[in-house]
Design a protein around this motif. Structure first.
Motif: not given
Length: 207
Positions: A65-85
């Motif tokens: 869905f995200v790719s079809a609508h050119r909305l952004g980036i998706t990540t799988g089970a190895d994509g890390g994020y900093i969430v409030n530290g």
């Protein structure tokens, strides 16, 4: 939600400062491990075939869905994020293209929280861990899809809103809400392979 057993950390210190964690997580022997950090605690994520399956299925629908609508980036089970530290690695995630473009990579983790996180429950998770993560995600403005592959349910957590509980039993459909208008997928599709497996196991081992 299923009853969860304590997580088992193998050769991983259970408490570190964030500076120690950033060094530890980038060591060559640790780069392939799914390590998270929250308020000094270190968690190693151990998935199962069921949680991996449903996380991958839902991430696939999201990515299409995200790719079809050119909305952004998706990540799988190895994509890390900093969430409030804290350092989190959701089973799947979506981040708007403008936010991703402005973000940096810090010790392998995107420097901002995702707009949407998929968390698939596995037996190694602790209830306290899940609650902490959801609170932190919501405080950062992240929508959370909490998937239980044992009960065939999805709880939708949206900042400022009440929890929406979806069940396979009720033939519910997951939608993208205000974040992803137009996104829609039935729980029968999300859990399709697990349902197929349950049917095959039942036929193989009738009661």
């Amino acid at each position: 939600m299923t009853t969860l057993t304590p997580s088992v950390l193998v050769n991983v210190p259970t408490h570190m400062t964030i500076e120690e964690f950033d060094r530890y997580s980038t060591l060559p022997e640790n780069v392939d491990r799914r390590l998270e950090w929250h308020e000094g605690e270190v968690w190693e994520l151990v998935s199962t075939d069921r949680s991996s399956n449903v996380g991958g299925m839902l991430s696939g629908y999201l990515t299409f869905f995200v790719s079809a609508h050119r909305l952004g980036i998706t990540t799988g089970a190895d994509g890390g994020y900093i969430v409030n530290g804290s350092r989190y690695i959701p089973d799947g995630a979506y981040i708007r293209i403008d936010r991703k473009a402005a973000a940096k990579l810090v010790s392998g983790y995107t420097s901002v929280a995702p707009d949407l996180a998929i968390e698939a429950i596995s037996p190694s998770d602790r209830v306290t861990q899940i609650k902490k993560k959801i609170r932190n995600y919501l405080a950062a403005g992240t929508v959370v899809w909490l998937v239980d592959p044992e009960d065939y349910t999805i709880d939708v957590y949206t900042p400022g809103s009440v929890v929406q509980s979806l069940t396979l039993e009720n033939n519910d459909t997951l939608d993208g809400g205000a974040l992803l208008p137009g996104f829609s997928v039935a729980l029968t599709d999300i859990f399709a392979q697990l349902i197929l497996l349950a049917e095959a196991q039942s036929a193989h081992d009738p009661q």
